[in-house]
Design a protein around this motif. Structure first.
Motif, mmCIF file in Angstrom:
data_model
loop_
_atom_site.group_PDB
_atom_site.id
_atom_site.type_symbol
_atom_site.label_atom_id
_atom_site.label_comp_id
_atom_site.label_asym_id
_atom_site.label_seq_id
_atom_site.Cartn_x
_atom_site.Cartn_y
_atom_site.Cartn_z
ATOM 1 N N SER A 15 -0.811 -8.780 8.769
ATOM 2 C CA SER A 15 -1.558 -7.700 8.127
ATOM 3 C C SER A 15 -1.823 -6.535 9.070
ATOM 4 O O SER A 15 -2.269 -5.482 8.633
ATOM 5 C CB SER A 15 -2.884 -8.224 7.585
ATOM 6 O OG SER A 15 -3.742 -8.566 8.643
ATOM 7 N N TYR A 17 -4.025 -6.490 11.628
ATOM 8 C CA TYR A 17 -5.476 -6.431 11.758
ATOM 9 C C TYR A 17 -5.888 -5.432 12.837
ATOM 10 O O TYR A 17 -5.426 -5.477 13.952
ATOM 11 C CB TYR A 17 -6.028 -7.807 12.108
ATOM 12 C CG TYR A 17 -7.511 -7.849 12.234
ATOM 13 C CD1 TYR A 17 -8.121 -7.854 13.475
ATOM 14 C CD2 TYR A 17 -8.304 -7.854 11.099
ATOM 15 C CE1 TYR A 17 -9.491 -7.886 13.604
ATOM 16 C CE2 TYR A 17 -9.676 -7.875 11.214
ATOM 17 C CZ TYR A 17 -10.264 -7.893 12.458
ATOM 18 O OH TYR A 17 -11.625 -7.906 12.559
ATOM 19 N N GLN A 19 -5.328 -2.204 12.916
ATOM 20 C CA GLN A 19 -4.463 -1.069 13.167
ATOM 21 C C GLN A 19 -5.210 0.223 12.896
ATOM 22 O O GLN A 19 -5.924 0.352 11.926
ATOM 23 C CB GLN A 19 -3.241 -1.114 12.243
ATOM 24 C CG GLN A 19 -2.261 -2.163 12.603
ATOM 25 C CD GLN A 19 -1.038 -2.078 11.709
ATOM 26 O OE1 GLN A 19 -0.774 -1.072 11.077
ATOM 27 N NE2 GLN A 19 -0.291 -3.156 11.648
ATOM 28 N N ASN A 37 -8.696 4.027 9.622
ATOM 29 C CA ASN A 37 -8.213 2.665 9.471
ATOM 30 C C ASN A 37 -7.209 2.636 8.331
ATOM 31 O O ASN A 37 -7.533 3.003 7.212
ATOM 32 C CB ASN A 37 -9.398 1.729 9.176
ATOM 33 C CG ASN A 37 -8.994 0.283 9.258
ATOM 34 O OD1 ASN A 37 -7.822 -0.038 9.359
ATOM 35 N ND2 ASN A 37 -9.961 -0.589 9.207
ATOM 36 N N THR A 39 -5.502 -0.137 7.322
ATOM 37 C CA THR A 39 -5.460 -1.447 6.680
ATOM 38 C C THR A 39 -6.780 -1.695 5.974
ATOM 39 O O THR A 39 -7.833 -1.597 6.576
ATOM 40 C CB THR A 39 -5.191 -2.567 7.698
ATOM 41 O OG1 THR A 39 -3.936 -2.325 8.327
ATOM 42 C CG2 THR A 39 -5.150 -3.926 7.022
ATOM 43 N N ALA A 75 -4.703 -8.038 2.495
ATOM 44 C CA ALA A 75 -4.698 -6.884 3.388
ATOM 45 C C ALA A 75 -3.667 -5.899 2.862
ATOM 46 O O ALA A 75 -2.542 -6.284 2.540
ATOM 47 C CB ALA A 75 -4.364 -7.291 4.809
ATOM 48 N N ASP A 76 -4.057 -4.646 2.731
ATOM 49 C CA ASP A 76 -3.202 -3.594 2.196
ATOM 50 C C ASP A 76 -3.063 -2.516 3.271
ATOM 51 O O ASP A 76 -4.035 -1.855 3.621
ATOM 52 C CB ASP A 76 -3.838 -3.032 0.927
ATOM 53 C CG ASP A 76 -2.895 -2.160 0.126
ATOM 54 O OD1 ASP A 76 -1.833 -1.785 0.651
ATOM 55 O OD2 ASP A 76 -3.231 -1.840 -1.037
ATOM 56 N N THR A 77 -1.853 -2.355 3.811
ATOM 57 C CA THR A 77 -1.606 -1.429 4.911
ATOM 58 C C THR A 77 -0.781 -0.242 4.431
ATOM 59 O O THR A 77 0.310 -0.424 3.886
ATOM 60 C CB THR A 77 -0.861 -2.141 6.062
ATOM 61 O OG1 THR A 77 -1.631 -3.271 6.470
ATOM 62 C CG2 THR A 77 -0.641 -1.217 7.244
ATOM 63 N N ASN A 84 2.946 1.186 0.512
ATOM 64 C CA ASN A 84 2.026 0.290 1.224
ATOM 65 C C ASN A 84 2.692 -1.062 1.415
ATOM 66 O O ASN A 84 3.583 -1.446 0.648
ATOM 67 C CB ASN A 84 0.734 0.078 0.433
ATOM 68 C CG ASN A 84 -0.186 1.269 0.458
ATOM 69 O OD1 ASN A 84 0.206 2.372 0.829
ATOM 70 N ND2 ASN A 84 -1.415 1.068 0.048
ATOM 71 N N GLU A 86 1.484 -4.987 1.401
ATOM 72 C CA GLU A 86 0.345 -5.828 1.063
ATOM 73 C C GLU A 86 0.724 -7.284 1.270
ATOM 74 O O GLU A 86 1.778 -7.723 0.831
ATOM 75 C CB GLU A 86 -0.074 -5.591 -0.392
ATOM 76 C CG GLU A 86 -1.319 -6.354 -0.786
ATOM 77 C CD GLU A 86 -1.785 -6.028 -2.191
ATOM 78 O OE1 GLU A 86 -2.648 -5.160 -2.337
ATOM 79 O OE2 GLU A 86 -1.259 -6.641 -3.136
#
Length: 195
Positions: A15, A17, A19, A37, A39, A75-77, A84, A86
């Motif tokens: 994910s 984390y 980032q 952010n 994410t 988690a959606d980045t 995105n 996810e």
């Protein structure tokens, strides 16, 4: 329990984390929006319809349908303005089978309200402990699926989704129901909240 911990660590690693992205405006960092952010985390859950399909000993198609619930941490980045990545750590069950699933989706944002996603999903059966009571079950611990779906944002933090996955691996043999080499397909409808 050790496998669950490894899955959580894998999820956090994939994910991204923590980032952060540095946004620039006209070649300089914006003073108020310097770090953003990219994410976002959240929870989702809802209705799960599972279809187990296999063959009986006469080589005829057989199976059953289960209606249950599912729940996930996601988690959606943000990759760019329209795309995105996810990923989720999802728990679901079908009849007596409990699944830990790890979907990995690419999500395309058509509008601020509508998006569609597709990707692969790792399906892990959590019940395969080789207990003598379960001698009628033959599981392949790890399977895979392809999944696609759509999301609608009701408000910024609240959304609804629908999704369909199709099993790629023969994962379940249930001798008590005379189901052999079965795959699991799912249809889901649920809601989620972002933090």
């Amino acid at each position: 329990m050790k496998n669950l911990l490894l899955l959580v660590l894998l999820f956090l690693f994939v994910s991204g984390y923590g980032q952060n992205e540095l946004r620039t405006i006209k070649g300089s960092v914006h003073p108020e929006k310097g770090k953003m952010n990219i994410t976002i985390f959240g929870f989702k859950g809802g209705y799960n319809k599972s279809i187990i399909r296999g063959l009986d000993t006469k080589r005829e198609r057989i199976g059953y349908i289960g209606n249950e619930l599912y729940g996930a941490f996601f988690a959606d980045t943000k990759l760019n303005e329209k795309l995105n990545f996810e990923n989720e750590l999802l728990f679901s069950w079908t009849n007596d089978y409990h699944f830990i699933e790890v979907p990995l989706h690419l999500k395309y944002l058509f509008t601020p309200k509508w998006s569609a996603f597709a990707g692969l999903k790792l399906d892990i059966i959590a019940d395969n402990d080789n207990d003598p009571i379960e001698r009628y079950y033959r599981f392949r611990n790890v399977g895979g699926s392809v999944e696609l779906g759509a999301q609608f944002n009701i408000i910024k933090r609240l959304f609804v989704e629908t999704r369909y996955s199709r099993g790629l691996v023969n994962q379940i043999t249930d001798l008590s129901f005379d189901i052999n080499n079965a795959k699991r397909n799912t249809f889901r409808f649920g809601a989620g909240i972002r933090f």
